[in-house]
Design an enzyme around this catalytic site. Sequence first.
Site, short mmCIF file in Angstrom:
data_model
loop_
_atom_site.label_atom_id
_atom_site.label_comp_id
_atom_site.label_asym_id
_atom_site.label_seq_id
_atom_site.Cartn_x
_atom_site.Cartn_y
_atom_site.Cartn_z
N ILE A 151 0.84 -1.21 0.00
CA ILE A 151 0.00 0.00 0.00
C ILE A 151 0.87 1.26 0.00
O ILE A 151 0.66 2.17 -0.80
CB ILE A 151 -0.95 0.01 1.22
CG1 ILE A 151 -1.87 -1.21 1.18
CG2 ILE A 151 -1.78 1.30 1.25
CD1 ILE A 151 -2.70 -1.44 2.43
N ARG A 234 -4.15 0.23 11.16
CA ARG A 234 -4.88 -0.43 12.25
C ARG A 234 -5.00 0.54 13.42
O ARG A 234 -4.15 1.41 13.62
CB ARG A 234 -4.15 -1.68 12.75
CG ARG A 234 -4.34 -2.93 11.93
CD ARG A 234 -5.77 -3.45 11.92
NE ARG A 234 -5.89 -4.66 11.13
CZ ARG A 234 -6.14 -4.70 9.82
NH1 ARG A 234 -6.34 -3.60 9.14
NH2 ARG A 234 -6.22 -5.86 9.18
N ASP A 258 -9.57 4.87 9.67
CA ASP A 258 -10.55 3.83 9.34
C ASP A 258 -11.07 3.17 10.62
O ASP A 258 -11.67 2.11 10.54
CB ASP A 258 -9.84 2.78 8.45
CG ASP A 258 -10.74 2.26 7.34
OD1 ASP A 258 -11.87 2.74 7.21
OD2 ASP A 258 -10.29 1.35 6.58
N GLU A 263 -14.68 8.37 21.65
CA GLU A 263 -14.26 9.77 21.93
C GLU A 263 -14.15 10.61 20.66
O GLU A 263 -13.98 11.83 20.73
CB GLU A 263 -12.89 9.82 22.62
CG GLU A 263 -12.78 9.11 23.93
CD GLU A 263 -12.16 7.74 23.76
OE1 GLU A 263 -12.66 6.95 22.93
OE2 GLU A 263 -11.18 7.46 24.45
N HIS A 275 -13.80 1.11 8.92
CA HIS A 275 -12.89 0.07 8.37
C HIS A 275 -13.33 -0.35 6.96
O HIS A 275 -13.60 -1.52 6.70
CB HIS A 275 -12.83 -1.15 9.32
CG HIS A 275 -11.65 -2.05 9.02
ND1 HIS A 275 -11.33 -3.14 9.80
CD2 HIS A 275 -10.70 -2.03 8.04
CE1 HIS A 275 -10.26 -3.75 9.31
NE2 HIS A 275 -9.86 -3.08 8.24
N ILE A 276 -13.34 0.64 6.06
CA ILE A 276 -13.79 0.36 4.68
C ILE A 276 -12.66 0.49 3.66
O ILE A 276 -12.90 0.55 2.46
CB ILE A 276 -14.98 1.27 4.26
CG1 ILE A 276 -14.65 2.76 4.51
CG2 ILE A 276 -16.26 0.86 4.98
CD1 ILE A 276 -15.66 3.73 3.90
N1 LIG Z 1 -8.05 -0.33 6.25
C1 LIG Z 1 -8.07 -1.48 5.60
O1 LIG Z 1 -9.11 -1.97 5.21
C2 LIG Z 1 -6.78 -2.17 5.30
C3 LIG Z 1 -5.73 -2.09 6.18
N2 LIG Z 1 -4.56 -2.72 5.89
C4 LIG Z 1 -3.48 -2.60 6.87
O2 LIG Z 1 -2.33 -2.05 6.22
C5 LIG Z 1 -1.17 -2.78 6.60
C6 LIG Z 1 -0.14 -2.70 5.49
O3 LIG Z 1 -0.63 -3.38 4.35
P1 LIG Z 1 0.34 -3.71 3.11
O4 LIG Z 1 1.01 -2.49 2.62
O5 LIG Z 1 -0.47 -4.50 2.17
O6 LIG Z 1 1.41 -4.63 3.84
P2 LIG Z 1 2.93 -4.91 3.44
O7 LIG Z 1 3.35 -6.07 4.25
O8 LIG Z 1 3.07 -4.99 1.97
O9 LIG Z 1 3.71 -3.60 3.94
C7 LIG Z 1 3.94 -3.29 5.27
C8 LIG Z 1 5.26 -2.54 5.34
O10 LIG Z 1 5.43 -2.03 6.66
C9 LIG Z 1 6.82 -2.10 6.96
N3 LIG Z 1 7.05 -1.99 8.40
C10 LIG Z 1 6.95 -2.96 9.35
N4 LIG Z 1 7.24 -2.44 10.55
C11 LIG Z 1 7.53 -1.11 10.37
C12 LIG Z 1 7.88 -0.05 11.23
N5 LIG Z 1 8.00 -0.24 12.56
N6 LIG Z 1 8.10 1.17 10.70
C13 LIG Z 1 7.98 1.38 9.37
N7 LIG Z 1 7.65 0.39 8.49
C14 LIG Z 1 7.42 -0.83 8.99
C15 LIG Z 1 7.25 -3.43 6.36
O11 LIG Z 1 8.66 -3.49 6.18
C16 LIG Z 1 6.49 -3.43 5.04
O12 LIG Z 1 7.26 -2.85 4.01
C17 LIG Z 1 -1.72 -4.21 6.85
O13 LIG Z 1 -0.88 -4.95 7.72
C18 LIG Z 1 -3.08 -3.95 7.46
O14 LIG Z 1 -3.00 -3.87 8.85
C19 LIG Z 1 -4.38 -3.42 4.75
C20 LIG Z 1 -5.38 -3.54 3.85
C21 LIG Z 1 -6.70 -2.97 4.07
O1 LIG Z 2 -11.47 -7.39 4.85
C1 LIG Z 2 -11.53 -6.20 5.14
O2 LIG Z 2 -12.47 -5.47 4.83
C2 LIG Z 2 -10.39 -5.56 5.91
C3 LIG Z 2 -9.11 -5.60 5.13
C4 LIG Z 2 -7.94 -5.36 5.99
O3 LIG Z 2 -7.99 -4.69 6.98
C5 LIG Z 2 -6.67 -5.98 5.60
O4 LIG Z 2 -6.58 -6.52 4.49
O5 LIG Z 2 -5.73 -5.95 6.41
#
Ligand SMILES: NC(=O)C1=CN([C@@H]2O[C@H](COP(=O)(O)OP(=O)(O)OC[C@H]3O[C@@H](n4cnc5c(N)ncnc54)[C@H](O)[C@@H]3O)[C@@H](O)[C@H]2O)C=CC1
Ligand SMILES: O=C(O)CCC(=O)C(=O)O
Length: 391
Positions: A151, A234, A258, A263, A275-276
């Site tokens: 992302i 998160r 999200d 509060e 959370h969308i």
């Molecule tokens: N709001 C939503 O619906 C969604 C939320 N997410 C959240 O976004 C997070 C990231 O997703 P992706 O980019 O797909 O994962 P990803 O695994 O591709 O990227 C995460 C990055 O964070 C880095 N990282 C780990 N610890 C770190 C730190 N302390 N400081 C800086 N960088 C650090 C990692 O090295 C990695 O490059 C997911 O783990 C999930 O919690 C993901 C998809 C949907």
């Molecule tokens: O399934 C969902 O809507 C949440 C996605 C998400 O938070 C994630 O992929 O980490």
Amino acid sequence: MSFKVQTFNQIAERGLNRFDPVKYQVGSDQVEPDAMLLRSQNLHDCVFNKNLKAIARAGAGVNNVPVDACSKHGIVVFNTPGANANAVKELVFCALLLASRGIVDGMRFAEGLTDISDSSVLAARLEKEKKQFAGVELYGKKLGIVGLGAIGSMVAEMALALGMEVLGFDPALSVDAAWRLPNQVQRMESLQALLGQADYVSLHVPAIEQTKNLINAENIGSFKKGAVLVNFARESIVDPHAVLAALNAGGLARYVCDFPEPEFRGRKDILAMPHIGASTLEAEENCAVMAADQLRDFLENGNIKNSVNFPPVAMPRAPGTCRLTFTNDNVSGVLGHVLSVLADLQVNVVDMMNKSRGQLAYNIIDMEAEPSAELQAAVAAVEHVIAVRLI
Ligand SMILES: NC(=O)C1=CN([C@@H]2O[C@H](COP(=O)(O)OP(=O)(O)OC[C@H]3O[C@@H](n4cnc5c(N)ncnc54)[C@H](O)[C@@H]3O)[C@@H](O)[C@H]2O)C=CC1
Ligand SMILES: O=C(O)CCC(=O)C(=O)O
């Protein structure tokens, strides 16, 4: 061979359709499943049945799955890297705009003028009042991205295309992620340095122990005055009390996230969505299809792709063979011991593969003939073997 897959949450039909109904029973009512397929369902208090072999998270974050406990029981945990990244990126773009322009307040104001029925009177009133909703442009501003994975790298590309300067911080950046990253992204040596320079900060890190309260009472004062914090990662990554204090003190201008908290209600400086981030037709389908395909290849062939606790392993099946897979503690001698068990049972090995990751090792062995009934139990009895399958 037939398998049961228990589903949780709303899994896109296109993903569910990947399971051949002749081989699979799929649904939320499956008991003693071979596999689970879910989105944000919290499995931390779930008691796993002995038959459970795999859990697939249709999404990126696996903080809702007890990954360490799964590893102890030889349960493979999958996620779907990148499958919903574009959906989150687009909502981050929206968040940056919502934080910068008087969109929400302006629309609420216009909607609220219900006592005016004449359109020219309405137009005159809006023209007079619209200065309250003026904002600033993203062009030329600095966006700090924390976490440059699937992302974060897409958000970086988008921001550069909008004419923003992009600062990035990711101490654990993988080689693949580094290749994906536009070279205009300025690498920051510390979170502190990024917070001190960015007009907008967007968080894209996983929810793990090291990122709990990454934004906290100690470092919230390091933000530039009037900066905007965006959190589509998160809730646990940001201490909400630190954010509220910074907003009240005028340090932070806005928090867009999200993850609503009680509060946050009624505050104009917080925009909290339910959370969308990944809730688009496309992302839901991408995640469900990827998760289902990974589960099928594991259940039917023992191959592993995109697991968060097992190594990647894929071996083409030698024709006419029977496949044994087993997981063991990553200590020396286990594979040799298993091979000697096979030799004692006069089993001829045609092909094999052994990979390890952390404390676990995983093995695929193709055998010439259908093994005798005692083979699986004999392999399971080898010291340090955690799970065995004959496929
Ligand atoms: N709001 C939503 O619906 C969604 C939320 N997410 C959240 O976004 C997070 C990231 O997703 P992706 O980019 O797909 O994962 P990803 O695994 O591709 O990227 C995460 C990055 O964070 C880095 N990282 C780990 N610890 C770190 C730190 N302390 N400081 C800086 N960088 C650090 C990692 O090295 C990695 O490059 C997911 O783990 C999930 O919690 C993901 C998809 C949907
Ligand atoms: O399934 C969902 O809507 C949440 C996605 C998400 O938070 C994630 O992929 O980490």
